[in-house]
Structures are given as structure tokens and as C-alpha cells.
Design a protein around this motif. Structure first.
Motif, mmCIF file in Angstrom:
data_model
loop_
_atom_site.group_PDB
_atom_site.id
_atom_site.type_symbol
_atom_site.label_atom_id
_atom_site.label_comp_id
_atom_site.label_asym_id
_atom_site.label_seq_id
_atom_site.Cartn_x
_atom_site.Cartn_y
_atom_site.Cartn_z
ATOM 1 N N GLY A 144 -0.502 109.545 -64.824
ATOM 2 C CA GLY A 144 0.729 109.445 -64.058
ATOM 3 C C GLY A 144 0.691 110.068 -62.676
ATOM 4 O O GLY A 144 1.674 109.998 -61.940
ATOM 5 N N ILE A 145 -0.441 110.645 -62.284
ATOM 6 C CA ILE A 145 -0.456 111.285 -60.965
ATOM 7 C C ILE A 145 -0.668 110.231 -59.877
ATOM 8 O O ILE A 145 -1.431 109.278 -60.058
ATOM 9 N N THR A 146 0.030 110.409 -58.774
ATOM 10 C CA THR A 146 -0.156 109.514 -57.636
ATOM 11 C C THR A 146 -1.167 110.142 -56.683
ATOM 12 O O THR A 146 -1.612 111.277 -56.869
ATOM 13 N N PHE A 147 -1.461 109.377 -55.633
ATOM 14 C CA PHE A 147 -2.427 109.854 -54.677
ATOM 15 C C PHE A 147 -1.904 111.066 -53.908
ATOM 16 O O PHE A 147 -2.635 112.035 -53.672
ATOM 17 N N VAL A 148 -0.649 111.022 -53.541
ATOM 18 C CA VAL A 148 -0.071 112.162 -52.826
ATOM 19 C C VAL A 148 0.027 113.372 -53.766
ATOM 20 O O VAL A 148 -0.147 114.522 -53.334
ATOM 21 N N GLY A 149 0.233 113.114 -55.051
ATOM 22 C CA GLY A 149 0.268 114.196 -56.030
ATOM 23 C C GLY A 149 -1.053 114.950 -56.095
ATOM 24 O O GLY A 149 -1.082 116.194 -56.180
ATOM 25 N N LEU A 150 -2.148 114.212 -56.039
ATOM 26 C CA LEU A 150 -3.467 114.856 -56.050
ATOM 27 C C LEU A 150 -3.637 115.775 -54.845
ATOM 28 O O LEU A 150 -4.133 116.895 -54.955
ATOM 29 N N ASN A 151 -3.227 115.266 -53.684
ATOM 30 C CA ASN A 151 -3.345 116.078 -52.475
ATOM 31 C C ASN A 151 -2.418 117.293 -52.519
ATOM 32 O O ASN A 151 -2.746 118.340 -51.971
ATOM 33 N N ALA A 152 -1.281 117.127 -53.188
ATOM 34 C CA ALA A 152 -0.359 118.262 -53.336
ATOM 35 C C ALA A 152 -0.995 119.369 -54.175
ATOM 36 O O ALA A 152 -0.853 120.561 -53.859
ATOM 37 N N TYR B 268 6.276 115.588 -43.337
ATOM 38 C CA TYR B 268 5.392 115.705 -42.169
ATOM 39 C C TYR B 268 3.973 116.146 -42.518
ATOM 40 O O TYR B 268 3.145 116.338 -41.635
ATOM 41 N N ASP B 269 3.691 116.320 -43.780
ATOM 42 C CA ASP B 269 2.311 116.583 -44.210
ATOM 43 C C ASP B 269 1.598 115.295 -44.622
ATOM 44 O O ASP B 269 0.384 115.301 -44.819
ATOM 45 N N ALA B 270 2.374 114.231 -44.795
ATOM 46 C CA ALA B 270 1.800 112.981 -45.311
ATOM 47 C C ALA B 270 1.825 111.913 -44.232
ATOM 48 O O ALA B 270 2.811 111.749 -43.523
ATOM 49 N N SER B 271 0.711 111.171 -44.102
ATOM 50 C CA SER B 271 0.666 110.090 -43.125
ATOM 51 C C SER B 271 1.454 108.899 -43.659
ATOM 52 O O SER B 271 1.560 108.706 -44.862
ATOM 53 N N PRO B 272 1.996 108.095 -42.760
ATOM 54 C CA PRO B 272 2.756 106.920 -43.190
ATOM 55 C C PRO B 272 1.831 105.716 -43.375
ATOM 56 O O PRO B 272 0.839 105.569 -42.684
ATOM 57 N N ILE B 273 2.180 104.856 -44.328
ATOM 58 C CA ILE B 273 1.461 103.585 -44.409
ATOM 59 C C ILE B 273 1.897 102.734 -43.224
ATOM 60 O O ILE B 273 2.847 103.068 -42.517
ATOM 61 N N HIS C 268 -9.605 112.763 -40.586
ATOM 62 C CA HIS C 268 -8.817 111.944 -41.517
ATOM 63 C C HIS C 268 -7.616 112.745 -42.028
ATOM 64 O O HIS C 268 -7.600 113.222 -43.162
ATOM 65 N N ASP C 269 -6.587 112.873 -41.175
ATOM 66 C CA ASP C 269 -5.413 113.672 -41.537
ATOM 67 C C ASP C 269 -4.390 112.836 -42.315
ATOM 68 O O ASP C 269 -3.221 112.774 -41.953
ATOM 69 N N ALA C 270 -4.869 112.216 -43.402
ATOM 70 C CA ALA C 270 -3.955 111.483 -44.276
ATOM 71 C C ALA C 270 -2.918 112.447 -44.828
ATOM 72 O O ALA C 270 -1.760 112.091 -45.042
ATOM 73 N N PHE C 271 -3.340 113.680 -45.063
ATOM 74 C CA PHE C 271 -2.458 114.788 -45.440
ATOM 75 C C PHE C 271 -2.926 115.985 -44.627
ATOM 76 O O PHE C 271 -4.119 116.113 -44.322
ATOM 77 N N SER C 272 -2.021 116.882 -44.293
ATOM 78 C CA SER C 272 -2.422 118.016 -43.452
ATOM 79 C C SER C 272 -3.510 118.845 -44.138
ATOM 80 O O SER C 272 -4.408 119.365 -43.469
ATOM 81 N N ILE C 273 -3.479 118.902 -45.475
ATOM 82 C CA ILE C 273 -4.514 119.656 -46.176
ATOM 83 C C ILE C 273 -5.892 119.037 -45.942
ATOM 84 O O ILE C 273 -6.904 119.752 -45.838
ATOM 85 N N MET C 274 -5.949 117.703 -45.833
ATOM 86 C CA MET C 274 -7.242 117.052 -45.596
ATOM 87 C C MET C 274 -7.775 117.392 -44.203
ATOM 88 O O MET C 274 -8.991 117.514 -44.009
ATOM 89 N N ALA C 275 -6.889 117.533 -43.233
ATOM 90 C CA ALA C 275 -7.327 117.921 -41.888
ATOM 91 C C ALA C 275 -7.971 119.307 -41.934
ATOM 92 O O ALA C 275 -9.052 119.540 -41.373
ATOM 93 N N MET D 110 -4.938 110.631 -30.451
ATOM 94 C CA MET D 110 -3.992 109.538 -30.161
ATOM 95 C C MET D 110 -2.929 109.419 -31.246
ATOM 96 O O MET D 110 -2.276 108.390 -31.358
ATOM 97 N N GLY D 111 -2.808 110.488 -32.011
ATOM 98 C CA GLY D 111 -1.756 110.497 -33.025
ATOM 99 C C GLY D 111 -2.259 110.671 -34.445
ATOM 100 O O GLY D 111 -1.488 110.987 -35.344
ATOM 101 N N GLY D 112 -3.566 110.416 -34.629
ATOM 102 C CA GLY D 112 -4.139 110.596 -35.961
ATOM 103 C C GLY D 112 -3.473 109.717 -37.002
ATOM 104 O O GLY D 112 -2.606 108.892 -36.697
ATOM 105 N N LEU D 113 -3.896 109.871 -38.239
ATOM 106 C CA LEU D 113 -3.291 109.100 -39.323
ATOM 107 C C LEU D 113 -1.814 109.470 -39.435
ATOM 108 O O LEU D 113 -0.970 108.641 -39.758
ATOM 109 N N LYS D 114 -1.510 110.733 -39.169
ATOM 110 C CA LYS D 114 -0.158 111.251 -39.340
ATOM 111 C C LYS D 114 0.867 110.516 -38.499
ATOM 112 O O LYS D 114 1.976 110.239 -38.972
ATOM 113 N N ALA D 115 0.531 110.203 -37.257
ATOM 114 C CA ALA D 115 1.564 109.647 -36.380
ATOM 115 C C ALA D 115 1.168 108.302 -35.747
ATOM 116 O O ALA D 115 2.041 107.491 -35.441
#
Lengths: 379, 379
Positions: free
Chosen positions: B138-146, B204-209, B278-285, B320-325
Motif C-alpha cells: 500500500g505504500i506510494t512513491f511519495v510515501g517511500l520518500n517520506a 513544496y518538498d514534492a515535485s509536480p507531475i 534530481h530534486d523529485a523530493f527535497s530529500i533526494m536533492a 532553471m527550476g529543477g524538477l520541483k518547479a
């Protein structure tokens, strides 16, 4: 670029492997190829698969299979070109070794198609065709091939029963291949009474889906004296939508990729001792033979009728059962072809051995001819 | 192997492109790269994409995009390594040119993620994780990063607000990038009130699709004097399942691939003028900065707090904004990074120009660090 050799091969039987996961199938084939080559660690892994995302819920097979194979950390990636995925993975792995960037490369094709109900599998396979201009209108993948086969019969004046030799040859060979899905022969009477799948394609004109994995271990030829060598490797494309082609009875991408592979090898169709072609449907076998120069236009079916495609014939095909009877685990199929061709060239094909085989050709097709990858191997 | 250069770049804006099909996005970026390079015909096309099968109903993108780009017949294939797909495609295209097999190779990353309801997109993205041992529970991808972020905060004693500089930097830069999805700056107050996504990850820790496509045209460096050169290229893997790693706070595949790229380039982290990570999540950066040697363990967040990651800082990131923006159209992201790094090295980054940029590094991550591809470019 340096020449590349096939140092190890591995495969699982093609079955409905309900009790074995996709990753376990991939590992089994990969481990067999490593053992066959006497190699423990590789520089990179190329995985081919078409449908795991939809049918198994798992993408990202490169690192997953690398890890479960005891190769954690290596470079790994997955390639997809519909049913031509495995030939495409072979092509990229070959370039990686040929370039000098890598010394040992493992290529694994793996596919599970029997995990979900048939309707879902059919929908997944249809993504090989054009979603907007073909699938949207309700046509399935077998339906597209049926349209091509009907046109072929009309244009060249064949009856449905004239296509029987493709199925009979494949089944006769699969009967002696323990890794084949359908290990029994059929006769003309059985072929004739095959039930309709998509008119004029009947049961024996269409290859069965299945689960399986096959693998190759590649090294530089200079490091593997005596190993089977890759002397031709080429890939070409055509429109995905069949209606966009100038001639739906001509596999332009087969002509292009085979032509390039012949030129690299310095050989022609007359030099090929056996041809593992992509008989996903009997019409595809006929068209492949024509585009690769084994017969003139409309002559592919004639080759079958004249006995030329059997073992001992002019150009033996589907020597271990082909897609038709060994089975067609789509993302693995191109590697089954290469494994089988290698076994033939090594003289390890047992009862199915093509006497004196020195040069073998394989051809892996994605979609109804949109991706076509051709390899020529020599012992 | 010969050195490879980037002769042309192209990109579409990252948006919710509800009115543009996936193939049209790919063609737009590819056409832009061809025009930028002044090239009409290429030898091969490498397409990267993660989710088109599930979210658009279309696989087999190699021949499809080649055809719609006016390149019918060329060799073409698609690569997939979850969110690391585009970096992987770059790597294979680079090898194809470096080997001498091909002269002009086009690489296109394209992705449409807003076609289906968010729940389906979330399920599709979860296939980057381990289906049997992570997603099944049941874990999502953002859950793993959390989970990883929570452990990091615990281990190194950071508060959530300490991660703000990653988001603030990305948004500040995206504000001046017309191709970015979020073209506005945010401040610490805005960051602090971001709503929870998966604790401790907030908005703001998660990049948008997003939907988008980016492309590169590669040639041999000897044929393109003055063009940006690829002086380092490496890919490595780790376990897909995060719980199988020895240390969930260490991106082993980043250490391996960056280490190899540094060695090829004869450079170290101190020589890198900007880093598209790859700042898909701030923790990954944070983890990427540490594994690549820009900070010690636990020091990645400190770099942000000390102002080192901004333009003019010690190691500018997400310029130029990274994955985040800029946005994260997953299968295209690795190519956006390479396009942006190329523009920086050419001095074409406008208001976002990093002064005197000579050497740029890009790092594309698939899964939570299972595939990591690193490239170093030089002008």
C-alpha cells in the motif's frame, strides 16, 4: 568497433508459469546464461519486456533483475519495442560491447502474459499498434494481421490451407523441444479444422502467448575464440499504423534491416543455413521470407508448399518450434530466437539439429512490422 | 571510443498539455533539436518514456515518433528506467555515437501524466517501486520518500523547515524560465505552510507531475567543433526496494555513477560549475549532493542553509527550476536536465545564466535511487 561473440545462453521453458514470478523467470534464464559462459559478474544488464507494467504491476526491471541476479550496482536498463523488444535489447547490448565500453554484457528477455484475464492481455498487446488511429477503432492486433493475410491471399491467389506448412513445420519441431509450449505435431487435417480467430486467421495461424525468459551473455569475440560470433546486426522501422504503408504486403523494415545485416556479414540469403523468423502469424512468416530475399513477392507461401522451410530444406525456419509452437512470450521472443540459433550453430540442437549449420539469421518483429531487428550469427 | 558532442537541443514547455498528444509533444521537441543542430536526417532515435502504456494506451514509441518526425525507416527504440528513463536513453544514444556505429542520433524524452485521473497516475508511478515487497503493502512513491526524509531528519537533527532552500531556489529560478510549470517564487513562510502530502513531505518538498518533451541531437565531437561535449557518462543501480539497502540514507548508485563520470572526465566535485540534480523530493536533492561529494553525510541540507546551491553559490543546482518547479514529466526529465545544462554551457540561459559556467553535471534518478545516471558536460 570490435566483433562480439555469444559466450553463454540460457532459457526457461515457455509455459503458463502461474507459480513463478516475472523476476524469478528472468533470474532463472540469466543464471543459466552466466553458468553456460562460466562468468560470475557482468558490466551491464539489458532487460527486454513489453507488458510487465500493465500485467504484473512492475516497471523498472533493469535494477530489479540485476539485484535478484546477484549483480547489484551494475548498469542496467530495460528496452521496449513491442514484440521486437528482445531483438532491440540484443542490438543495444551488442553495441555496448562492440564499442569497447563494456566487456561482459548480459541480455535477458522476460515476459509473463498469463497473469491476467485474456481480455486484459489482448488490450495490453494492442498497445503495439497505433492507439489513436488503429486501436481506437476497435481493431485488435490479430485483426490487423488478418487484414494483411486476406489481402495477401487475394493478391497472390492462395487458399487458406496453403499456409499450413508454417504451422506444420513449427509444431513438428516443437515436438522435440522440451522448452516449447506445444510439444506435439499437427497434420494438414488438424490445420484445416482450426477454429477461426480473426478470419482468415485460424488457431494454427496465430502464435500462442506464454510466460518465459531467455538470456545471452556477450563478450568481445577476441576474448572468446570458438564462440558463436555476431556478424550482422541491424534494426529498422516502418509506420506503426499499417494503413500508412505504401504496400501492406511488404515489410520494408525487414528489407532494410536484413539488407544492412547482409552487408555487414558480407553474405546474402543463399548463405543462411537456418532462419529463426518471427512467425507470430503465418502471414508474417511469409512476408519475412520475401522481404529478406528468400523468395520473390508472393513466393513466401510457395516456399512452404515446396518443402523448403523444413529441416533439410533450402531454408529451415522455426527450427525449434518458432513463435507458433515454442510459444511467444513477447518481450522474450527475440532472445529465444537467438538462443536457439546459437544452439544450432554449436551443434547442440539435439534431434532438431540442422546438419552443417554454420550461419544462422534471426529476425524479431515488433507490431505488424514497425520494428524489425535482424541478426546474423556464425560459428 | 570517440568523444560525443551535443549539437542541438529542444524542449516544449512543461504544462498540463490536455490539447496536445504524446506523439505531438515528442515531435515538437525533436523538431526543435533538429532545427537547432541544422540536421535533417538522423541514423537512430532513442525515445524515453515511463507511463505511456498505462496512461495513454500507446507503447512502441520508437517507430511511432520516428515516423511522425519524418524519419520513417530509421533505427528506433524506447528505453524505460522509471524516472531515470531519459538519462538512460542519453547513455545508450551516447554509446551508439561513441562506438562509431552512428553519426547522428536523436534522443527524445516525452511524457503525458495528466491524461488520466490522479489516482491512476499515482498507481502508474508506483510501478517504479517493488510491486511485490513495497507497493503490494500500500505504500506510494511519495510515501517511500517520506520514510527516507523522516529518517534523515532523525539521524542528522534537522527540522522540516531546514529543507526550504531546495524549494525556494527551484521556484526562484523557475520564475524566469518560460518552459517551467511553476513560474513564480515562494518564500519561507509559503514553504512552512505547505500542506502535508506524506508526512514529513509537504507540498513544496514534492515535485509536480506534468506533460512535456525534451530532446538532444548527438554527433561525434570531432564533427562539431565548439559544441558542448559529453566528457562523463555512467549509470549504476541499487536495489529497487528501499528496505533492502544497507543504508537508506546513502545513494550508492549515485556514488558509483558519479564516481565513474568524474574519473572519465578527470574532474572532481570541486570542478563542477552547476549541477542539475534530481530534486523529485527535497530529500533526494540532499542525498544526491552528499553521494556525489558536494557535502559530507548529513551535509546536503546544510549546503542549502548556507546559500551554496543558489546561482552564484558554490554549487548552483536546479538552475532553471529543477524538477520541483520546472516540473517533472518523468520520462522526459533527464533530458530537460541535459538541455538546461547545455544552454548554461552555451551561455544561452538568459536571466538564469550561471556566470562563467564551463562544466555542468546532470543526474537522473529512477525509483528511490535504484537507477542513477550521471553525465558531465563541458564547453
Amino acid at each position: 568497433m570490435r566483433e562480439v561473440a555469444i559466450l553463454g545462453v540460457g532459457q526457461t521453458p515457455v509455459r503458463e508459469h502461474w507459480d513463478i514470478s516475472l523476476r524469478a523467470l528472468a533470474v532463472e534464464a540469466g543464471r543459466a546464461a552466466l553458468a553456460d559462459a562460466g562468468v560470475e559478474r557482468v558490466d551491464a544488464l539489458y532487460v527486454s519486456n513489453m507488458n510487465s507494467d500493465r500485467l504484473v504491476g512492475q516497471r523498472h526491471l533493469g535494477p530489479l533483475v540485476a539485484d535478484y541476479l546477484g549483480q547489484r550496482g551494475i548498469e542496467a536498463v530495460k528496452l521496449e519495442a513491442a514484440c521486437g523488444s528482445a531483438g532491440s535489447a540484443m542490438r543495444q547490448g551488442m553495441l555496448a560491447v562492440a564499442s569497447g565500453e563494456m566487456e561482459r554484457v548480459l541480455i535477458i528477455g522476460a515476459e509473463k502474459l498469463t497473469e491476467k484475464p485474456g481480455r486484459e492481455t489482448t488490450a495490453a498487446l494492442a498497445t503495439a499498434a497505433d492507439a489513436d488511429y488503429e486501436v481506437e477503432h476497435g481493431i485488435t492486433f490479430v485483426g490487423l494481421n488478418a487484414l494483411i493475410m486476406r489481402r495477401y491471399m487475394h493478391q497472390y491467389g492462395y487458399d487458406h490451407r496453403d499456409f499450413a506448412p508454417f504451422a506444420l513445420t513449427a509444431h513438428a519441431n516443437a515436438a522435440a523441444n522440451p522448452n516449447a509450449l506445444y510439444r506435439y505435431a499437427i497434420d494438414q487435417r488438424e490445420y484445416d479444422r482450426g477454429r477461426d480467430v480473426a478470419d482468415p486467421i485460424t488457431l494454427y495461424d496465430a502464435s500462442p502467448i506464454g510466460d518465459g525468459a531467455a538470456a545471452l551473455l556477450l563478450v568481445a569475440a577476441e576474448r572468446a575464440p570458438g564462440a558463436v560470433r555476431v556478424i550482422g546486426s541491424a534494426s529498422a522501422t516502418d509506420t506503426v499504423a499499417v494503413h500508412d504503408r505504401e504496400d501492406i504486403l511488404w515489410l520494408r523494415a525487414a528489407e532494410l534491416s536484413a539488407g544492412r545485416a547482409y552487408a555487414q556479414a558480407g553474405l546474402g540469403p543463399e548463405d543462411i543455413d537456418l532462419f529463426e523468423l518471427h512467425d507470430a502469424f503465418s502471414i508474417m512468416a511469409a512476408l519475412s521470407l520475401e522481404a529478406c530475399g528468400f523468395a520473390g513477392r508472393g513466393g513466401g507461401v510457395r516456399l512452404g508448399l515446396d518443402g523448403d522451410i523444413a529441416r533439410g530444406g533450402r531454408i529451415p525456419i522455426s527450427t525449434m518450434g518458432g513463435l507458433k509452437a515454442r510459444g511467444h512470450p513477447v518481450g522474450a521472443t527475440g532472445l529465444y530466437q537467438l538462443v536457439e540459433a546459437t544452439l544450432q550453430l554449436r551443434g547442440q540442437a539435439g534431434a532438431l539439429q540442422v546438419d552443417g549449420a554454420r550461419v544462422a539469421m534471426t529476425q524479431n518483429i515488433g507490431g505488424s512490422g514497425a520494428t524489425i531487428v535482424t541478426h546474423i550469427l556464425k560459428n
